[in-house]
Enzyme design. Structure first.
Site, PDB file in Angstrom:
ATOM      1  CG  HIS A   1       6.116  10.802 -25.313  1.00 32.37           C
ATOM      2  ND1 HIS A   1       4.719  10.970 -25.650  1.00 32.37           N
ATOM      3  CD2 HIS A   1       6.388  12.092 -24.438  1.00 32.37           C
ATOM      4  CE1 HIS A   1       4.229  11.715 -25.023  1.00 32.37           C
ATOM      5  NE2 HIS A   1       5.223  12.373 -24.108  1.00 32.37           N
TER       6      HIS A   1
ATOM      7  CE  LYS B   1      -0.383  13.643 -15.000  1.00 30.78           C
ATOM      8  NZ  LYS B   1      -0.623  14.331 -16.322  1.00 30.78           N
TER       9      LYS B   1
ATOM     10  NE  ARG C   1      -3.915  -1.978   2.004  1.00 27.77           N
ATOM     11  CZ  ARG C   1      -3.872  -3.003   3.126  1.00 27.77           C
ATOM     12  NH1 ARG C   1      -3.051  -2.912   3.991  1.00 27.77           N
ATOM     13  NH2 ARG C   1      -4.647  -4.109   3.114  1.00 27.77           N
TER      14      ARG C   1
ATOM     15  NE  ARG D   1       0.708  16.871 -13.477  1.00 25.89           N
ATOM     16  CZ  ARG D   1       1.457  16.110 -12.351  1.00 25.89           C
ATOM     17  NH1 ARG D   1       1.297  15.827 -11.215  1.00 25.89           N
ATOM     18  NH2 ARG D   1       2.525  15.176 -12.939  1.00 25.89           N
TER      19      ARG D   1
ATOM     20  CE  LYS E   1       5.594  17.565 -14.386  1.00 23.20           C
ATOM     21  NZ  LYS E   1       5.539  15.806 -15.067  1.00 23.20           N
TER      22      LYS E   1
ATOM     23  CG  ASN F   1      -1.108  16.731 -20.799  1.00 22.14           C
ATOM     24  OD1 ASN F   1      -0.164  16.092 -20.906  1.00 22.14           O
ATOM     25  ND2 ASN F   1      -2.124  16.809 -19.826  1.00 22.14           N
TER      26      ASN F   1
ATOM     27  CG  HIS G   1       1.554  15.945 -24.334  1.00 20.15           C
ATOM     28  ND1 HIS G   1       2.448  17.007 -24.625  1.00 20.15           N
ATOM     29  CD2 HIS G   1       2.340  15.025 -23.634  1.00 20.15           C
ATOM     30  CE1 HIS G   1       3.551  16.975 -23.920  1.00 20.15           C
ATOM     31  NE2 HIS G   1       3.450  15.899 -23.416  1.00 20.15           N
TER      32      HIS G   1
ATOM     33  CD  GLU H   1      -3.586  16.241 -16.464  1.00 20.00           C
ATOM     34  OE1 GLU H   1      -2.608  15.850 -16.299  1.00 20.00           O
ATOM     35  OE2 GLU H   1      -4.255  16.169 -17.292  1.00 20.00           O
TER      36      GLU H   1
ATOM     37  CD  GLU I   1       7.548  16.315 -23.005  1.00 22.28           C
ATOM     38  OE1 GLU I   1       6.882  17.452 -22.446  1.00 22.28           O
ATOM     39  OE2 GLU I   1       6.971  15.485 -23.337  1.00 22.28           O
TER      40      GLU I   1
ATOM     41  CG  HIS J   1      -0.703  11.078 -26.510  1.00 22.34           C
ATOM     42  ND1 HIS J   1      -1.518  11.680 -25.396  1.00 22.34           N
ATOM     43  CD2 HIS J   1       0.483  10.812 -26.093  1.00 22.34           C
ATOM     44  CE1 HIS J   1      -0.585  11.599 -24.495  1.00 22.34           C
ATOM     45  NE2 HIS J   1       0.484  11.094 -24.941  1.00 22.34           N
TER      46      HIS J   1
HETATM   47  P1  NAD Z   1      12.938   5.574 -21.913  1.00 20.37           P
HETATM   48  O1  NAD Z   1      12.814   5.338 -20.543  1.00 20.37           O
HETATM   49  O2  NAD Z   1      12.519   4.382 -22.703  1.00 20.37           O
HETATM   50  O3  NAD Z   1      14.576   6.027 -22.264  1.00 20.37           O
HETATM   51  C1  NAD Z   1      14.945   6.024 -23.478  1.00 20.37           C
HETATM   52  C2  NAD Z   1      16.162   5.029 -23.996  1.00 20.37           C
HETATM   53  O4  NAD Z   1      17.481   5.634 -23.354  1.00 20.37           O
HETATM   54  C3  NAD Z   1      16.028   3.694 -23.426  1.00 20.37           C
HETATM   55  O5  NAD Z   1      16.714   2.644 -24.150  1.00 20.37           O
HETATM   56  C4  NAD Z   1      17.007   3.701 -22.018  1.00 20.37           C
HETATM   57  O6  NAD Z   1      17.317   2.328 -21.865  1.00 20.37           O
HETATM   58  C5  NAD Z   1      17.945   4.596 -22.507  1.00 20.37           C
HETATM   59  N1  NAD Z   1      18.710   5.471 -21.602  1.00 20.37           N
HETATM   60  C6  NAD Z   1      18.225   5.928 -20.631  1.00 20.37           C
HETATM   61  N2  NAD Z   1      18.952   6.701 -19.829  1.00 20.37           N
HETATM   62  C7  NAD Z   1      20.273   6.683 -20.862  1.00 20.37           C
HETATM   63  C8  NAD Z   1      21.420   7.145 -20.409  1.00 20.37           C
HETATM   64  N3  NAD Z   1      21.942   7.926 -19.666  1.00 20.37           N
HETATM   65  N4  NAD Z   1      22.507   6.733 -21.402  1.00 20.37           N
HETATM   66  C9  NAD Z   1      22.137   5.840 -22.525  1.00 20.37           C
HETATM   67  N5  NAD Z   1      20.987   5.352 -22.596  1.00 20.37           N
HETATM   68  C10 NAD Z   1      19.932   5.693 -21.783  1.00 20.37           C
HETATM   69  O7  NAD Z   1      12.225   6.843 -22.466  1.00 20.37           O
HETATM   70  P2  NAD Z   1      12.015   8.119 -21.924  1.00 20.37           P
HETATM   71  O8  NAD Z   1      11.900   9.301 -22.882  1.00 20.37           O
HETATM   72  O9  NAD Z   1      13.066   8.509 -20.783  1.00 20.37           O
HETATM   73  O10 NAD Z   1      10.507   8.133 -21.196  1.00 20.37           O
HETATM   74  C11 NAD Z   1       9.364   7.761 -21.714  1.00 20.37           C
HETATM   75  C12 NAD Z   1       8.461   7.412 -20.807  1.00 20.37           C
HETATM   76  O11 NAD Z   1       7.982   8.436 -19.974  1.00 20.37           O
HETATM   77  C13 NAD Z   1       7.069   7.240 -21.590  1.00 20.37           C
HETATM   78  O12 NAD Z   1       6.632   5.603 -21.024  1.00 20.37           O
HETATM   79  C14 NAD Z   1       6.153   8.263 -20.866  1.00 20.37           C
HETATM   80  O13 NAD Z   1       4.761   7.544 -20.786  1.00 20.37           O
HETATM   81  C15 NAD Z   1       6.821   8.561 -19.634  1.00 20.37           C
HETATM   82  N6  NAD Z   1       6.437   9.775 -19.107  1.00 20.37           N
HETATM   83  C16 NAD Z   1       5.768   9.968 -18.064  1.00 20.37           C
HETATM   84  C17 NAD Z   1       5.509  11.442 -17.635  1.00 20.37           C
HETATM   85  C18 NAD Z   1       5.185  11.436 -16.253  1.00 20.37           C
HETATM   86  O14 NAD Z   1       4.656  12.574 -15.677  1.00 20.37           O
HETATM   87  N7  NAD Z   1       5.429  10.461 -15.476  1.00 20.37           N
HETATM   88  C19 NAD Z   1       6.024  12.458 -18.422  1.00 20.37           C
HETATM   89  C20 NAD Z   1       6.252  12.170 -19.809  1.00 20.37           C
HETATM   90  C21 NAD Z   1       6.725  10.876 -20.256  1.00 20.37           C
HETATM   91  N1  GLY Z   2       3.985  15.333 -18.136  1.00 22.63           N
HETATM   92  C1  GLY Z   2       2.630  15.774 -17.787  1.00 22.63           C
HETATM   93  C2  GLY Z   2       2.649  15.669 -16.339  1.00 22.63           C
HETATM   94  O1  GLY Z   2       3.175  15.546 -15.416  1.00 22.63           O
HETATM   95  O2  GLY Z   2       1.343  16.363 -15.927  1.00 22.63           O
END
Ligand code: NAD
Ligand code: GLY
Length: 361
Positions: free
Chosen positions: A263, A141, A119, A239, A225, A243, A246, A235, A183, A250
């Site tokens: 993305h 998130k 939990r 918030r 942020k 997006n 987005h 949100e 971003e 998307h």
């Molecule tokens: P990712 O986590 O897939 O990383 C991209 C690639 O880079 C992967 O292959 C990873 O292994 C590699 N990598 C990571 N760090 C590295 C480094 N220092 N050196 C070399 N390679 C490295 O992608 P991302 O763009 O970081 O994240 C995308 C994800 O984030 C999606 O799932 C998306 O939905 C999520 N997201 C969440 C939020 C939120 O608010 N929680 C906001 C935006 C995106």
């Molecule tokens: N990436 C959008 C949010 O965190 O709300």
């Protein structure tokens, strides 16, 4: 080191930003932690797993490492269960701390594991992509994907600290840097016109990973942020402006098949389309639309949207979490540095989508 403070009803915590922060991870582990579990993936483990372990070993606490396969395809329920299996097999209790070492995929899945194991247990974000450092690690998130939709199963759950080591970006593939920059520039477009101008002047330095430029961009992005999520953690209104771009983005990701465009690349292009829609719906000056387009292009993101066909575009955009009672709603810019959240006139939306088709001929 610079520190940005995040204050939300769900938790208050610092974001520490500095080169070499990876070696100081022990600082963010509370004295009463019974054990530490590092959750990472096979790629990041190869680069930084040992260093993170050595840094955390300084706490003298038991360390467990969970290494997941790399990729968005593994941000799912089955992989989440692998984390729970390991936590239970190692008998980790409620005072154990999880450490998410990786990009947004690792941060989101590890955060959701922390939100739900027994939990809720504490976790620290150690984002290693630019996108994760300026966006996904901040604000709480957490989620996994469902076969019927991205990020559909999740929770708002804040970390106890975010540790940003700017040096780790040196191993990031250039396309991932570009995706993160989309971003970064987003914050200028929606809240801070001065930061937008600063990005225009420094985009080449950012792409070249200039340490001073990167550190400032990460810090300013985190401050902006933090400002937004501190006012609207869940949100219910404000918030949503995070997006910007987005809804279009998307649709590009799912229309082309996830992974075809990153993305951030899809969001970059989506911000150009959202600026065009803002011109038609709110009178954003043409010169401002062109500034948005030029900056997105300068980051390396595509600015020409794929021609998916207007009807398919609209179908894909309906899946957006911001859609209410079937009505599409968009983040729009009355001017650079200011955003509003509202439905867009359907004829204006069709004009933007039809321009995409014409430009693709
Ligand atoms: P990712 O986590 O897939 O990383 C991209 C690639 O880079 C992967 O292959 C990873 O292994 C590699 N990598 C990571 N760090 C590295 C480094 N220092 N050196 C070399 N390679 C490295 O992608 P991302 O763009 O970081 O994240 C995308 C994800 O984030 C999606 O799932 C998306 O939905 C999520 N997201 C969440 C939020 C939120 O608010 N929680 C906001 C935006 C995106
Ligand atoms: N990436 C959008 C949010 O965190 O709300």
């Amino acid at each position: 080191m610079s520190t940005v403070q995040v204050n939300t009803p769900g938790g208050c915590y610092p974001i520490h930003i500095a080169a070499g922060r990876l070696d100081r991870l022990a600082d963010s582990i509370p004295a009463d932690a019974t054990a530490i579990t590092i959750v990472t993936n096979s790629t990041v483990a190869g680069y930084y797993g040992k260093r993170a372990e050595q840094a955390l070993a300084q706490t003298g606490k038991r360390l467990v490492r969970i290494e997941l396969p790399d990729g968005e395809a593994y941000k799912d329920w089955q992989t989440l269960n692998l984390i729970f299996d390991a936590l239970l097999q190692n008998r980790l209790d409620r005072r154990a701390v999880l450490v998410a070492l990786g990009g947004g995929v690792i941060g989101d899945i590890c955060g959701f594991a922390a939100a739900t194991y027994m939990r809720g247990i504490r976790f620290v974000q150690v984002p290693t992509t630019l996108l994760a450092q300026v966006d996904s690690s901040v604000g709480g998130k957490t989620a996994v994907n469902h076969p019927m939709g991205k990020n559909m199963i999740g929770a708002f759950y804040q970390p106890i600290a975010v540790e940003v080591d700017t040096d780790v970006l040196n191993t990031l593939p250039p396309r991932e840097v570009t995706a993160g920059l989309a971003e970064v520039i987003k914050y200028g477009m929606i809240i801070d016109a001065d930061f937008f101008s600063w990005c225009e002047q420094n985009v080449a330095a950012l792409r070249a990973l200039d340490p001073a430029a990167l550190t400032y961009a990460i810090q300013r992005s985190c401050e902006l942020k933090a400002l937004v999520v501190s006012q609207d953690e869940r949100e219910s209104g404000l918030r949503a402006i995070l997006n910007f771009g987005h809804t279009f983005g998307h649709a590009i990701e799912s229309g082309l098949g996830f992974g075809t465009w990153l993305h951030g690349e899809a969001v970059g292009c989506g911000m150009v389309q959202a600026a065009e829609l803002s011109a038609l719906a709110l009178g954003l000056p043409t010169a401002s639309v062109e500034r948005v387009r030029a900056l997105v292009q300068a980051t390396g993101c595509p600015v020409q949207a794929p021609d998916l066909g207007a009807e398919r575009w609209i179908d894909l955009m309906q899946v957006d979490k911001k859609t209410e009672a079937g009505q599409l709603r968009f983040i729009l810019l009355p001017q650079i540095g200011q955003a509003v959240f509202q439905p867009a006139p359907v004829d204006a939306l069709r004009t933007v989508l039809e321009r995409t088709a014409v430009a693709s001929l």
